[in-house]
Enzyme design. Structure first.
Site, PDB file in Angstrom:
ATOM      1  CD  GLU A 277      -3.022  -2.038  10.656  1.00 14.92           C
ATOM      2  OE1 GLU A 277      -3.506  -2.230   9.524  1.00 14.92           O
ATOM      3  OE2 GLU A 277      -2.654  -0.913  11.049  1.00 14.92           O
TER       4      GLU A 277
ATOM      5  CB  ALA B 171       0.560  -2.256  11.621  1.00 16.11           C
TER       6      ALA B 171
ATOM      7  CD  GLU C 177      -2.929   1.242   2.287  1.00 16.47           C
ATOM      8  OE1 GLU C 177      -2.767   0.484   3.271  1.00 16.47           O
ATOM      9  OE2 GLU C 177      -3.827   2.065   2.206  1.00 16.47           O
TER      10      GLU C 177
HETATM   11  N1  PHE Z   1      -3.143   0.955   5.763  1.00 15.25           N
HETATM   12  C1  PHE Z   1      -2.293   1.080   6.924  1.00 15.25           C
HETATM   13  C2  PHE Z   1      -3.222   1.298   8.098  1.00 15.25           C
HETATM   14  O1  PHE Z   1      -3.710   2.347   8.334  1.00 15.25           O
HETATM   15  C3  PHE Z   1      -1.344   2.200   6.896  1.00 15.25           C
HETATM   16  C4  PHE Z   1      -0.264   2.123   5.860  1.00 15.25           C
HETATM   17  C5  PHE Z   1      -0.349   2.872   4.719  1.00 15.25           C
HETATM   18  C6  PHE Z   1       0.834   1.324   6.056  1.00 15.25           C
HETATM   19  C7  PHE Z   1       0.648   2.840   3.768  1.00 15.25           C
HETATM   20  C8  PHE Z   1       1.836   1.298   5.137  1.00 15.25           C
HETATM   21  C9  PHE Z   1       1.750   2.053   3.979  1.00 15.25           C
HETATM   22  O2  PHE Z   1      -3.587   0.419   8.757  1.00 15.25           O
HETATM   23 ZN    ZN Z   2      -5.744   1.680   8.526  1.00 17.35          ZN
END
Ligand code: PHE
Ligand code: ZN
Length: 850
Positions: free
Chosen positions: A291, A255, A126
């Site tokens: 998460e 995370a 991500e």
């Molecule tokens: N999606 C993750 C969260 O908020 C955050 C995240 C974004 C981690 C981009 C890594 C890179 O739980």
């Molecule tokens: Zn998140």
């Protein structure tokens, strides 16, 4: 083959330009032949034309890949390669694309894509990291079923979904590429199981390096509590036979919710009483929950495009805050959240980086993982629930989960579910997603013959790109008290919809005292003419715990501002009110600790600026010291008793009650240290059997400038524990006096354990510098220069973290001409640096342009 032209001008992407993908993916087969500098990735992807697309251009994202071969239905694809991707002629019918690429995880210091951390392979995809692993339509609305084979000598090899053995994994749930994950290394696991509500047994593991096995129990317990909570509150059950969590030391964020394989910054999962503070335990519990909750809000239902990020993040933050409130104390959690919201989100929303909860354009999506998307996004969900009520909220959520399961959605899809279950038009409510800026709500009161009227006026100041704002719907919770502190009107939600909106309360015997925006029902700045006697009264009597705290905070803010601007002495009314709080045995110790905390220097600086005064960080620092010294003196006789009563005996437990006692006891300790030269703190430091007590004592000693010996002992004791040494780095900068922080930070960069490639360590030093207001804004500009130097250095290795930390400069317009000039110079210097990343360039440009 490669496009040799210099980097193209950064591309701005618009929400309004969204078009559906030309091709959809059914299945993806990946084979990884792991090698530190020459990993081979073989992919076999089954594509089919998207019936909803008009365009038939076959385009795959891909960056920093060495293409070995690419075929379509077994024949050379004749692919055209640029720095950003691959195009080829593809049939207007289903086909199979196969490719082999080579990548170098060892040299990947950006920590995005496949990289190495302490000899272990891991991924972060991500938002757009998968394109650094192989060629793929790397956008969240393309979802495929992944089968992954990992070849390598590493004893543990993990990917998403179910373990087929021999390094082979299959994830039955279609997912976007950003949820892909792979881990391989010499790891050990802390295993457990969970029985779901329908009676399925799920195998759970936390994977860590050998020495960390004793730090997994708390995280595992938090995971099981999260799983249970999501079943009970949202009716959401886990959907695989296996759930893995991995701890990695080098990670840009907290995370990541990869399907069935969450990857955590080790600071966000590893916990033990000896090495973790109560605040660490609370944060770890919240991140594990966050998460895990993404499995439904994010994974089963994902985002159509990255503009919809708040769809998963705002909602999931809201869900994790509900969880923490249920597991601990709702009042304390709400106060903590509002402190953080004001410190980060209000600051962002009132400066050059202000943007809507759902942005309309971006250059680099990594720069939009912000407090506005996350925390204001969560506030918007909370307001929705307040406006429609709990029952309709959960009904709407159920509809969302059934209707959109397996889809990539938009905010419109989400809101439509609530419109349907309530019959209510949410058009005006949607402005919370599209309009940036913190609304200011002014309140006027009127009293006549038993009727009390509150008239609210809303105004949202202009933000970059948005000069004029429409009135929003604002749910303002109001309760009324009489002179004796009894509630004469229970909490009512005043639903403000116009610029000016009056609310009447009838049948009252006497003019009441209002308690407005209870529970912080809306994320606004309330402008209320309230004298300090009324604030002290509400601090003593408000039946709403949030507003009780808020009254004390408003009182403290007013006292500090008058100390700064009028050289006033600390207000006796404030000191008396604190004494009353301290003596009130009905209050939760955690609440008392929060009531005694003073507004941060940054808060005061913003408040001064809003009031037309240029803030002087040195003066704010000195004021804070003077005020705390006065509180210590006023409380002199009470402190030893509080301190003694708050000692927690027996084995350490991180529960809310014990943590609250420690928090209040340590407030007493820090005040005592101002009076006893550090005697009590030294005793606590030496006898502490847990990190909360040890670190609080160290902080008190450093603040009193008698902490050098303890600091050296601390470093010696914990030299082998990197997470504790992060604290040691941060403490020295955070507690550096006045303008000493830049020199302290600079000296620490020469420490043998300083490692700029480790984001936690970099943040320990420079996050602490940015957070030390007087130090960062040191009059000679050395704080600005040092941070700019290091952001330029870091940017070459890790653009994401460098860009994120540049927000230290976002408040530059608040300060005097000299400081502004020096900050501008630092920003211009970064902007002009050669080979600056698009990430950091976008940030400094936005900061400078406002
Ligand atoms: N999606 C993750 C969260 O908020 C955050 C995240 C974004 C981690 C981009 C890594 C890179 O739980
Ligand atoms: Zn998140």
């Amino acid at each position: 083959m490669k496009d040799a032209s210099p980097a193209a001008a950064p591309l701005e992407i618009f929400l309004s330009d969204y078009t559906p993908p030309a091709y959809l993916v059914d299945t993806v087969e990946l084979v990884f032949k792991l090698h530190p500098t020459a990993t081979r990735v073989l992919s076999k992807i089954a594509f089919r034309p998207n019936p909803e697309a008009t365009d038939r251009t076959f385009y795959l994202h891909g960056e920093q890949l060495k293409l070995i071969s690419a075929t379509i239905d077994g024949k050379d694809a004749n692919a055209k390669i640029t720095d950003l991707g691959l195009t080829a002629q593809a049939p207007d019918a289903p086909f199979v694309f196969e490719a082999e690429v080579e990548i170098s995880p060892q040299t990947n210091t950006a920590l995005e894509g496949l990289y190495m951390s302490n000899g272990m392979y891991c991924t972060q995809c991500e938002a757009e990291g998968f394109r650094k692993i192989t060629y793929y339509p790397d956008r969240p609305d393309v979802m495929g079923v992944f089968t992954v084979t990992i070849e390598g000598s590493e004893p543990v090899k993990l990917s998403n979904g179910n373990d087929l053995g021999g390094g082979k994994w299959h994830d039955p749930w279609p997912k976007p590429a950003y949820l892909f994950a792979l881990v391989a290394g010499d790891l050990v696991n802390h295993p457990d199981t969970f029985n779901t509500m329908s009676g399925k047994q799920v195998e759970l593991n936390i994977w860590v390096r050998k020495g960390d096995l004793n730090k997994c129990a708390f995280g595992m317990d938090a995971l099981k509590r999260s799983m249970k909570w999501d079943e009970e509150v949202y009716g959401r059950e886990y959907d695989l036979d296996l759930f893995n969590i991995v701890a990695v030391d080098d990670f840009n964020m907290g995370a990541m919710e990869n399907k069935g394989l969450n990857i955590f910054n080790s600071s966000a999962v590893l916990a033990s009483p000896e090495t973790s503070t109560d605040a660490n335990f609370e944060r770890i519990e919240a991140i594990i929950a966050h998460e895990y909750f993404h499995n439904w809000t994010g994974n089963r239902i994902t985002c159509r495009d990255w503009f919809q990020l708040c769809l998963k993040e705002g909602l999931t933050v809201y869900r994790d805050s509900q969880f923490t409130a249920d597991e601990r104390s709702p009042a304390v959690k709400r106060i903590e959240d509002v402190i953080a919201l004001r410190a980060r989100q209000f600051r962002e929303d009132n400066g050059p980086l202000a943007h809507p909860v759902r942005p309309e354009s971006f250059v680099e999506i990594n720069n939009f993982y912000t407090a506005t998307v996350y925390e204001k996004g969560a506030e918007v969900i909370g307001m929705l629930k307040t406006l429609i009520g709990d029952e309709a909220y959960y009904k709407g959520c159920d509809l969302y989960f059934t209707r959109h399961d397996g889809q990539a959605c938009t905010i419109e899809d989400w809101l439509a579910c609530f419109e349907e279950v309530t019959g209510r038009d949410l058009t005006q409510f949607k402005l919370w997603y599209s309009q940036a800026g913190t609304p200011r709500v002014a309140v006027k009161e009127a009293w006549s013959e038993g009727t009390y009227t509150l008239t609210f006026t809303q105004d949202t100041p202009p933000t970059p790109g948005q000069d004029v704002k429409d009135p929003k719907v604002i749910p303002i919770a109001v309760g009324l008290l009489n002179d004796a502190g009894e509630e004469v009107h229970a909490t009512r939600i005043c639903e403000m919809t116009d610029v000016v909106h009056a609310f009447r309360f009838t049948g009252l015997d006497a003019k009441p005292v209002p308690s407005i925006n209870r529970g912080f029902s809306a994320p606004i700045i309330l402008e209320q003419d309230q004298d300090n006697a009324t604030r002290a009264f509400l601090l003593a009597h408000d039946t709403d715990p949030f507003n009780k705290w808020e009254a004390g905070r408003a009182l403290a803010r007013d006292v500090m501002i008058r100390m700064v601007t009028e050289d006033a002495t600390p207000d006796q009314a404030y000191l008396d009110a604190l004494l009353a709080v301290a003596r009130d045995d009905t209050l939760d110790p955690a609440f008392k600790a929060l009531a005694f905390s003073t507004p941060s220097a940054d808060d005061i600086a913003q408040a001064l600026f809003d009031g037309g005064v240029t803030p002087d960080p040195t003066k704010i620092y000195n004021t804070t010291q003077t005020l705390r010294q006065s509180v210590a003196h006023a409380m002199q006789d009470t402190l030893p008793r509080i301190y003694a009563e708050m000692q927690v005996d027996g084995p350490f437990s991180p529960d809310a009650e014990a943590a609250g006692k420690r928090a209040w006891g340590n407030v007493a300790l820090s005040l005592l240290t101002r009076l006893d030269g550090g005697a009590q703190a030294r005793t606590q430091f030496e006898s502490a059997d847990n990190m909360t007590q040890q670190l609080s004592a160290l902080g008190a000693l450093l603040r009193a400038e008698v902490g050098e010996e303890a600091s050296n002992a601390f470093c010696e004791q914990w030299k082998d524990d990197r997470l504790v040494i992060d604290k040691w780095f941060a403490m020295q900068v955070s507690y550096a006096k006045l303008d000493a922080a830049p020199a302290t930070a600079k000296a620490l960069t020469n420490h043998p354990d300083f490692d700029m490639t480790n984001p936690n360590r970099f943040r320990a030093v420079f996050g602490a510098l940015a957070g030390n207001t007087a130090g960062f804004h040191s009059p000679d500009g050395s704080g600005y220069a040092l941070l700019a130097d290091w952001l330029i250095k870091l940017d070459a290795k890790n653009p994401q973290t460098a860009a994120r930390m540049s927000t230290a400069f976002e408040t530059w317009k608040r300060y005097d001409a000299d400081r502004q000039a020096m900050m501008r110079e630092a920003l211009e210097r970064m902007k002009a640096a050669s080979n600056l990343s698009g990430d950091l360039l976008e940030m400094v440009t936005r900061i400078l342009n406002a």
